[in-house]
Design a protein around this motif. Structure first.
Motif, PDB file in Angstrom:
ATOM      1  N   ASP A 169     -21.913 -49.010  38.463  1.00 52.44           N
ATOM      2  CA  ASP A 169     -22.776 -48.879  37.223  1.00 52.44           C
ATOM      3  C   ASP A 169     -23.232 -50.185  36.789  1.00 52.44           C
ATOM      4  O   ASP A 169     -23.822 -50.309  35.829  1.00 52.44           O
ATOM      5  N   LYS A 170     -22.848 -51.258  37.575  1.00 53.13           N
ATOM      6  CA  LYS A 170     -23.290 -52.740  36.962  1.00 53.13           C
ATOM      7  C   LYS A 170     -24.559 -52.905  37.544  1.00 53.13           C
ATOM      8  O   LYS A 170     -25.234 -52.582  38.186  1.00 53.13           O
ATOM      9  N   ARG A 171     -25.522 -53.489  36.470  1.00 54.05           N
ATOM     10  CA  ARG A 171     -26.821 -53.863  36.535  1.00 54.05           C
ATOM     11  C   ARG A 171     -26.955 -54.758  37.923  1.00 54.05           C
ATOM     12  O   ARG A 171     -28.022 -54.531  38.578  1.00 54.05           O
ATOM     13  N   VAL A 172     -26.228 -55.877  37.979  1.00 54.98           N
ATOM     14  CA  VAL A 172     -26.497 -56.683  39.113  1.00 54.98           C
ATOM     15  C   VAL A 172     -25.401 -56.329  40.167  1.00 54.98           C
ATOM     16  O   VAL A 172     -24.338 -56.387  40.100  1.00 54.98           O
ATOM     17  N   LEU A 173     -26.060 -55.792  41.269  1.00 56.36           N
ATOM     18  CA  LEU A 173     -25.380 -55.344  42.599  1.00 56.36           C
ATOM     19  C   LEU A 173     -26.184 -55.863  43.599  1.00 56.36           C
ATOM     20  O   LEU A 173     -27.436 -55.216  44.056  1.00 56.36           O
ATOM     21  N   LEU A 174     -25.764 -57.013  44.334  1.00 57.24           N
ATOM     22  CA  LEU A 174     -26.902 -57.579  45.574  1.00 57.24           C
ATOM     23  C   LEU A 174     -26.545 -56.378  46.642  1.00 57.24           C
ATOM     24  O   LEU A 174     -25.649 -55.938  46.909  1.00 57.24           O
ATOM     25  N   GLY A 175     -27.811 -56.284  47.280  1.00 60.94           N
ATOM     26  CA  GLY A 175     -27.665 -55.297  48.488  1.00 60.94           C
ATOM     27  C   GLY A 175     -28.966 -55.086  49.145  1.00 60.94           C
ATOM     28  O   GLY A 175     -29.861 -55.854  48.745  1.00 60.94           O
ATOM     29  N   GLU A 176     -29.049 -54.163  50.084  1.00 58.26           N
ATOM     30  CA  GLU A 176     -30.355 -54.006  50.781  1.00 58.26           C
ATOM     31  C   GLU A 176     -30.081 -52.395  51.334  1.00 58.26           C
ATOM     32  O   GLU A 176     -30.068 -51.688  50.289  1.00 58.26           O
ATOM     33  N   LYS A 177     -30.341 -51.900  52.290  1.00 61.75           N
ATOM     34  CA  LYS A 177     -30.422 -50.744  52.900  1.00 61.75           C
ATOM     35  C   LYS A 177     -29.279 -49.772  52.474  1.00 61.75           C
ATOM     36  O   LYS A 177     -29.256 -48.397  52.313  1.00 61.75           O
ATOM     37  N   GLU A 178     -28.052 -50.453  52.586  1.00 61.10           N
ATOM     38  CA  GLU A 178     -26.841 -49.834  52.445  1.00 61.10           C
ATOM     39  C   GLU A 178     -26.885 -49.299  51.064  1.00 61.10           C
ATOM     40  O   GLU A 178     -26.015 -48.339  50.700  1.00 61.10           O
ATOM     41  N   GLU A 179     -27.347 -50.165  49.787  1.00 59.67           N
ATOM     42  CA  GLU A 179     -27.137 -49.653  48.572  1.00 59.67           C
ATOM     43  C   GLU A 179     -28.328 -49.139  47.781  1.00 59.67           C
ATOM     44  O   GLU A 179     -28.154 -48.757  46.746  1.00 59.67           O
ATOM     45  N   TYR A 180     -29.540 -49.427  48.427  1.00 62.50           N
ATOM     46  CA  TYR A 180     -30.866 -48.880  47.780  1.00 62.50           C
ATOM     47  C   TYR A 180     -31.675 -48.272  48.590  1.00 62.50           C
ATOM     48  O   TYR A 180     -31.910 -48.829  49.958  1.00 62.50           O
ATOM     49  N   GLU A 181     -32.721 -47.485  48.097  1.00 64.72           N
ATOM     50  CA  GLU A 181     -33.714 -46.960  48.789  1.00 64.72           C
ATOM     51  C   GLU A 181     -34.984 -46.998  47.777  1.00 64.72           C
ATOM     52  O   GLU A 181     -34.837 -46.727  46.841  1.00 64.72           O
ATOM     53  N   PRO A 182     -36.180 -47.274  48.268  1.00 61.19           N
ATOM     54  CA  PRO A 182     -37.299 -47.332  47.615  1.00 61.19           C
ATOM     55  C   PRO A 182     -37.708 -45.755  47.467  1.00 61.19           C
ATOM     56  O   PRO A 182     -37.970 -45.114  48.660  1.00 61.19           O
ATOM     57  N   LEU A 183     -38.035 -45.168  46.351  1.00 63.27           N
ATOM     58  CA  LEU A 183     -38.262 -43.965  46.204  1.00 63.27           C
ATOM     59  C   LEU A 183     -39.707 -43.625  45.147  1.00 63.27           C
ATOM     60  O   LEU A 183     -39.610 -44.747  44.201  1.00 63.27           O
ATOM     61  N   CYS A 184     -40.383 -42.680  45.662  1.00 61.66           N
ATOM     62  CA  CYS A 184     -41.685 -42.394  44.469  1.00 61.66           C
ATOM     63  C   CYS A 184     -40.953 -41.808  43.146  1.00 61.66           C
ATOM     64  O   CYS A 184     -39.920 -41.328  43.231  1.00 61.66           O
ATOM     65  N   ARG A 185     -41.978 -41.609  42.252  1.00 57.57           N
ATOM     66  CA  ARG A 185     -41.394 -41.048  40.915  1.00 57.57           C
ATOM     67  C   ARG A 185     -40.902 -39.523  40.962  1.00 57.57           C
ATOM     68  O   ARG A 185     -39.701 -39.358  40.745  1.00 57.57           O
ATOM     69  N   ASN A 186     -41.525 -38.862  41.955  1.00 54.89           N
ATOM     70  CA  ASN A 186     -41.053 -37.395  42.126  1.00 54.89           C
ATOM     71  C   ASN A 186     -39.697 -37.551  42.902  1.00 54.89           C
ATOM     72  O   ASN A 186     -38.714 -36.559  42.515  1.00 54.89           O
ATOM     73  N   CYS A 187     -39.481 -38.117  44.066  1.00 51.38           N
ATOM     74  CA  CYS A 187     -38.153 -38.128  44.722  1.00 51.38           C
ATOM     75  C   CYS A 187     -36.977 -38.832  43.987  1.00 51.38           C
ATOM     76  O   CYS A 187     -35.824 -38.621  44.226  1.00 51.38           O
ATOM     77  N   TYR A 188     -37.360 -39.937  43.150  1.00 49.65           N
ATOM     78  CA  TYR A 188     -36.647 -40.439  42.390  1.00 49.65           C
ATOM     79  C   TYR A 188     -35.768 -39.461  41.424  1.00 49.65           C
ATOM     80  O   TYR A 188     -34.713 -39.135  41.072  1.00 49.65           O
TER      81      TYR A 188
END
Ligand SMILES: Nc1ncnc2c1ncn2[C@@H]1O[C@H](COP(=O)(O)OP(=O)(O)O)[C@@H](O)[C@H]1O
Ligand SMILES: Cc1cn([C@H]2C[C@H](O)[C@@H](COP(=O)(O)O)O2)c(=O)[nH]c1=O
Ligand SMILES: [Zn+2]
Length: 198
Positions: A169-188
């Protein structure tokens, strides 16, 4: 395909200005920053690049893109430190600007008022879809804002936000593909619905 304009006037006339490049993760922000700064270097302009010292994801010293393009940078702890390194400089680049304090907006204004071209790059929104740090106020005072988009990894549309795929839940969490994925509004929206039904 997004074709970036050459911005010939902005690149060559030595007037102070603020350019903001924002968007989700993987949208090409850092690639575009490196491209603009390399062109300034070819034009024999004096360039200095800063990033927040907490950003040690790929390198402590360099600004590095997800495709492993890089450029040397100076890590700084606070926005005020940027002013200490910018005498005799034509172009200032700032990466991961969302992690800086709110004072960054005034620092960029001061640099631009002193005739420096400032190129600031950062996430427009955090993983909750909330505007991130000084980026909204920088967009407000910028001479030019470029919003870039990644591709939604679920449906192939243009992505809108960086969805966090790990529980933290922390706002700052460094990362890349293991932690984040880019999504469109619908998929999000669908991803959040699925998470809340668990
Ligand atoms: N889903 C995606 N959509 C677009 N580019 C992606 C995606 N996943 C990985 N990439 C890669 O990320 C690169 C952009 O990296 P970078 O400039 O570091 O982005 P940002 O700084 O916006 O996070 C692209 O050139 C591409 O090769
Ligand atoms: C959405 C979001 C991201 N972060 C972190 C994750 C990365 O380390 C950077 C963004 O890097 P990029 O060059 O834009 O890919 O920010 C975060 O700490 N909190 C968030 O909500
Ligand atoms: Zn999608």
């Amino acid at each position: 395909m997004v074709v970036f304009s050459e911005g010939h006037k902005a690149e060559t006339c030595r007037k102070g200005r603020i350019e903001v490049i924002c968007g989700s993760m993987f949208s090409g922000k850092t690639e575009e920053l490196i491209r603009r700064l390399k062109r300034a270097t070819f034009a024999r302009q004096r360039v200095e690049i800063f990033k927040p010292s907490i950003d040690v994801r790929y390198s402590e010293e360099k600004v590095v893109s997800h495709d492993n393009n890089s450029i040397p940078s100076t890590p700084v702890d606070s926005s005020a430190s940027i002013l200490l390194f910018t005498s005799e400089i034509d172009v200032v680049g700032i990466d991961e600007a969302q992690f800086f304090d709110e004072g960054l907006t005034e620092v960029c204004n001061e640099l631009a008022n002193n005739g420096i071209r400032v190129i600031v790059v950062g996430l427009d929104m955090d993983y909750k879809g909330i505007p991130f740090g000084p980026i909204p106020s920088l967009c407000a005072i910028a001479d030019e804002v470029t919003k870039v988009h990644a591709i939604c990894v679920k449906c192939g549309d243009l992505a809108y936000v960086s969805h966090r795929t790990v529980h933290n839940d922390k706002r700052v969490l460094l990362g890349e593909k293991e932690e984040y994925e880019p999504l469109c509004r619908n998929c999000y929206r669908k991803a959040l619905e699925k998470e809340s039904s668990k």
